[in-house]
Design a protein around this motif. Structure first.
Motif, PDB file in Angstrom:
ATOM      1  N   UNK A 189       0.832  -1.205   0.000  1.00 63.74           N
ATOM      2  CA  UNK A 189       0.000   0.000   0.000  1.00 63.74           C
ATOM      3  C   UNK A 189       0.866   1.254   0.000  1.00 63.74           C
ATOM      4  N   UNK A 190       1.881   1.270   0.836  1.00 67.22           N
ATOM      5  CA  UNK A 190       2.707   2.466   0.964  1.00 67.22           C
ATOM      6  C   UNK A 190       3.571   2.703  -0.271  1.00 67.22           C
ATOM      7  N   UNK A 191       4.229   1.660  -0.767  1.00 67.77           N
ATOM      8  CA  UNK A 191       5.078   1.813  -1.955  1.00 67.77           C
ATOM      9  C   UNK A 191       4.239   2.295  -3.136  1.00 67.77           C
ATOM     10  N   UNK A 192       3.083   1.687  -3.324  1.00 67.61           N
ATOM     11  CA  UNK A 192       2.237   2.064  -4.465  1.00 67.61           C
ATOM     12  C   UNK A 192       1.771   3.517  -4.355  1.00 67.61           C
ATOM     13  N   UNK A 193       1.374   3.935  -3.155  1.00 66.28           N
ATOM     14  CA  UNK A 193       0.892   5.310  -2.997  1.00 66.28           C
ATOM     15  C   UNK A 193       2.007   6.340  -3.152  1.00 66.28           C
ATOM     16  N   UNK A 194       3.194   6.001  -2.670  1.00 61.65           N
ATOM     17  CA  UNK A 194       4.321   6.928  -2.838  1.00 61.65           C
ATOM     18  C   UNK A 194       4.634   7.085  -4.326  1.00 61.65           C
ATOM     19  N   UNK A 195       4.637   5.987  -5.062  1.00 58.21           N
ATOM     20  CA  UNK A 195       4.915   6.051  -6.493  1.00 58.21           C
ATOM     21  C   UNK A 195       3.838   6.841  -7.237  1.00 58.21           C
ATOM     22  N   UNK A 196       2.591   6.632  -6.869  1.00 59.50           N
ATOM     23  CA  UNK A 196       1.495   7.377  -7.499  1.00 59.50           C
ATOM     24  C   UNK A 196       1.648   8.872  -7.222  1.00 59.50           C
ATOM     25  N   UNK A 197       1.989   9.209  -5.975  1.00 59.60           N
ATOM     26  CA  UNK A 197       2.187  10.609  -5.624  1.00 59.60           C
ATOM     27  C   UNK A 197       3.329  11.245  -6.380  1.00 59.60           C
TER      28      UNK A 197
ATOM     29  N   UNK B  32      -0.786   5.952   4.058  1.00 57.79           N
ATOM     30  CA  UNK B  32      -0.595   5.693   5.492  1.00 57.79           C
ATOM     31  C   UNK B  32      -1.934   5.423   6.174  1.00 57.79           C
ATOM     32  N   UNK B  33      -2.977   6.142   5.749  1.00 58.35           N
ATOM     33  CA  UNK B  33      -4.309   5.912   6.322  1.00 58.35           C
ATOM     34  C   UNK B  33      -4.773   4.479   6.071  1.00 58.35           C
ATOM     35  N   UNK B  34      -4.645   4.034   4.831  1.00 58.11           N
ATOM     36  CA  UNK B  34      -5.073   2.672   4.489  1.00 58.11           C
ATOM     37  C   UNK B  34      -4.217   1.643   5.225  1.00 58.11           C
ATOM     38  N   UNK B  35      -2.904   1.864   5.237  1.00 58.57           N
ATOM     39  CA  UNK B  35      -2.005   0.926   5.898  1.00 58.57           C
ATOM     40  C   UNK B  35      -2.281   0.847   7.396  1.00 58.57           C
ATOM     41  N   UNK B  36      -2.596   1.976   8.007  1.00 53.72           N
ATOM     42  CA  UNK B  36      -2.851   2.001   9.446  1.00 53.72           C
ATOM     43  C   UNK B  36      -4.113   1.233   9.800  1.00 53.72           C
ATOM     44  N   UNK B  37      -5.198   1.505   9.091  1.00 52.84           N
ATOM     45  CA  UNK B  37      -6.458   0.811   9.374  1.00 52.84           C
ATOM     46  C   UNK B  37      -6.316  -0.688   9.112  1.00 52.84           C
TER      47      UNK B  37
ATOM     48  N   UNK C  87      -9.184   1.902  15.133  1.00 55.23           N
ATOM     49  CA  UNK C  87      -8.997   2.196  13.712  1.00 55.23           C
ATOM     50  C   UNK C  87      -9.518   3.592  13.376  1.00 55.23           C
ATOM     51  N   UNK C  88     -10.676   3.957  13.926  1.00 54.75           N
ATOM     52  CA  UNK C  88     -11.250   5.278  13.664  1.00 54.75           C
ATOM     53  C   UNK C  88     -10.366   6.388  14.219  1.00 54.75           C
ATOM     54  N   UNK C  89      -9.896   6.220  15.449  1.00 54.88           N
ATOM     55  CA  UNK C  89      -9.037   7.231  16.079  1.00 54.88           C
ATOM     56  C   UNK C  89      -7.712   7.350  15.332  1.00 54.88           C
ATOM     57  N   UNK C  90      -7.135   6.214  14.961  1.00 54.25           N
ATOM     58  CA  UNK C  90      -5.863   6.242  14.231  1.00 54.25           C
ATOM     59  C   UNK C  90      -6.020   6.935  12.883  1.00 54.25           C
ATOM     60  N   UNK C  91      -7.116   6.646  12.195  1.00 48.60           N
ATOM     61  CA  UNK C  91      -7.359   7.282  10.904  1.00 48.60           C
ATOM     62  C   UNK C  91      -7.505   8.795  11.055  1.00 48.60           C
ATOM     63  N   UNK C  92      -8.220   9.214  12.096  1.00 52.79           N
ATOM     64  CA  UNK C  92      -8.395  10.648  12.345  1.00 52.79           C
ATOM     65  C   UNK C  92      -7.065  11.322  12.649  1.00 52.79           C
ATOM     66  N   UNK C  93      -6.228  10.670  13.437  1.00 52.75           N
ATOM     67  CA  UNK C  93      -4.921  11.246  13.766  1.00 52.75           C
ATOM     68  C   UNK C  93      -4.042  11.389  12.527  1.00 52.75           C
ATOM     69  N   UNK C  94      -4.079  10.378  11.648  1.00 53.62           N
ATOM     70  CA  UNK C  94      -3.284  10.460  10.421  1.00 53.62           C
ATOM     71  C   UNK C  94      -3.778  11.611   9.542  1.00 53.62           C
ATOM     72  N   UNK C  95      -5.103  11.796   9.474  1.00 49.83           N
ATOM     73  CA  UNK C  95      -5.663  12.907   8.702  1.00 49.83           C
ATOM     74  C   UNK C  95      -5.179  14.244   9.260  1.00 49.83           C
ATOM     75  N   UNK C  96      -5.208  14.383  10.582  1.00 48.87           N
ATOM     76  CA  UNK C  96      -4.767  15.631  11.209  1.00 48.87           C
ATOM     77  C   UNK C  96      -3.287  15.892  10.953  1.00 48.87           C
ATOM     78  N   UNK C  97      -2.464  14.848  11.073  1.00 48.85           N
ATOM     79  CA  UNK C  97      -1.032  14.999  10.794  1.00 48.85           C
ATOM     80  C   UNK C  97      -0.822  15.381   9.328  1.00 48.85           C
ATOM     81  N   UNK C  98      -1.598  14.758   8.436  1.00 50.11           N
ATOM     82  CA  UNK C  98      -1.499  15.086   7.021  1.00 50.11           C
ATOM     83  C   UNK C  98      -1.820  16.543   6.744  1.00 50.11           C
ATOM     84  N   UNK C  99      -2.812  17.072   7.432  1.00 53.97           N
ATOM     85  CA  UNK C  99      -3.168  18.488   7.237  1.00 53.97           C
ATOM     86  C   UNK C  99      -2.080  19.408   7.760  1.00 53.97           C
ATOM     87  N   UNK C 100      -1.433  19.005   8.855  1.00 50.76           N
ATOM     88  CA  UNK C 100      -0.334  19.812   9.385  1.00 50.76           C
ATOM     89  C   UNK C 100       0.862  19.806   8.448  1.00 50.76           C
TER      90      UNK C 100
END
Length: 228
Positions: free
Chosen positions: A104-112, A151-156, A200-213
Motif C-alpha cells: 500500500x505504501x510503496x504504491x501510494x508513494x509512487x502514485x504521488x 498511510x491511512x489505508x495501511x494504518x487501518x 482504527x477510527x481514532x488512528x485514521x483521524x490522527x493520520x488525517x490531522x497529521x497530514x493536514x499539518x
C-alpha cells in the motif's frame, strides 16, 4: 442446572470491563504499539524503495511486484514461515505487519511522485536541482497527500491484522477475542471488537490531522475552493 437457570451471557457487559480492565488495558496497549511500530517501519522502508523505483523506472515493476507477492501470502502461513527463524512473539508479528503494509505504501508513494506537476519539476531543474535533490526537496513534499492516503489505508489495515498475531501468542486485542471464542463469552468478544473499530477510527483521524499539518498549502487551497 437447567438451561433456564444458566447465567446470562450478554454481548455488552460493563461488569466484564470493570472486572477485566487490567487485561483489556494490556491488550489495547500491545495493539497500539504494534500498529504504530509496524506502520512507521513500513514507511521507513517504503519511502527509499519507492524513491529508488521512481529514479530508476525499470525497478518499479519488480519492487511493486515483490511487495504484491508478499501481500498475497496468507497471514497464518507467513507467521508459520517466520516463526522458526524469529521465534514466537512480537518480532514475528511485527515483521509480518511491516511486509503487509509495504504494498500500500510503496504504491501510494509512487502514485504521488508520478502525479507531481511537470511544471514544478521543470522549474526546479531550471534552478539547478539535481535528480536526487529534486526528489527529496520537491517531489516528495508534493507527493505528501498521496503518501498520507497510503498511510491511512495501511494504518487501518494493520489495526485489523494485529489480531491475527494471536496464532503466535502476540495478537493484542485478538488475544481477548480468541479467549472469548474459546469460552463462548460474548462480552469479551464484543469488547475487543468494539475497541478494534474505535482504535482504527481514532488512528485514521490522527493520520488525517497529521497530514493536514504537513500540507498546509493544500488546506488553504481547499478553503479557497470552498469559498469560491
Amino acid at each position: 442446572m437447567s438451561a433456564t437457570d444458566a447465567p446470562p451471557n450478554p454481548w455488552f457487559s460493563w461488569d466484564y470491563v470493570a472486572r477485566n480492565w487490567g487485561d483489556i488495558e494490556r491488550a489495547l496497549t500491545q495493539h497500539v504499539s504494534l500498529t504504530v511500530q509496524a506502520v512507521v517501519l513500513a514507511l521507513v522502508v517504503a519511502l527509499p524503495l519507492a524513491g529508488l523505483a521512481h529514479l530508476r523506472p525499470r525497478l518499479a515493476g519488480p519492487v511493486v511486484g515483490t511487495a504484491g507477492v508478499l501481500y498475497t501470502v496468507p497471514s497464518l502461513a507467513l507467521f508459520a514461515l517466520l516463526a522458526p527463524y524469529t521465534g514466537i512473539g512480537r518480532t514475528t508479528v511485527l515483521i509480518g505487519l511491516v511486509l503487509y503494509a509495504l504494498l500500500v505504501l510503496v504504491r501510494n508513494v509512487l502514485v504521488g511522485l508520478a502525479g507531481v506537476d511537470p511544471a514544478v519539476t521543470d522549474a526546479a531543474r531550471g534552478m539547478g536541482y539535481g535528480r536526487v535533490r529534486m526528489l527529496l526537496q520537491v517531489e516528495l513534499p508534493q507527493a505528501l497527500p498521496s503518501i498520507v492516503a497510503g498511510v491511512r489505508v495501511a494504518t487501518v489495515t494493520t489495526v485489523a491484522l494485529v489480531t491475527v498475531g494471536v496464532v503466535v501468542g502476540y495478537g493484542g486485542l485478538g488475544q481477548l477475542m480468541f479467549r472469548g471464542f474459546r469460552s463462548d463469552y460474548h462480552a469479551e468478544i464484543m469488547t475487543a471488537t468494539v475497541l478494534c473499530v474505535l482504535l482504527a477510527l481514532v488512528a485514521d483521524l490522527l493520520v488525517v490531522l497529521v497530514g493536514r499539518l504537513l500540507t498546509p498549502w493544500r488546506s488553504a487551497r481547499d478553503r479557497q475552493a470552498a469559498a469560491a
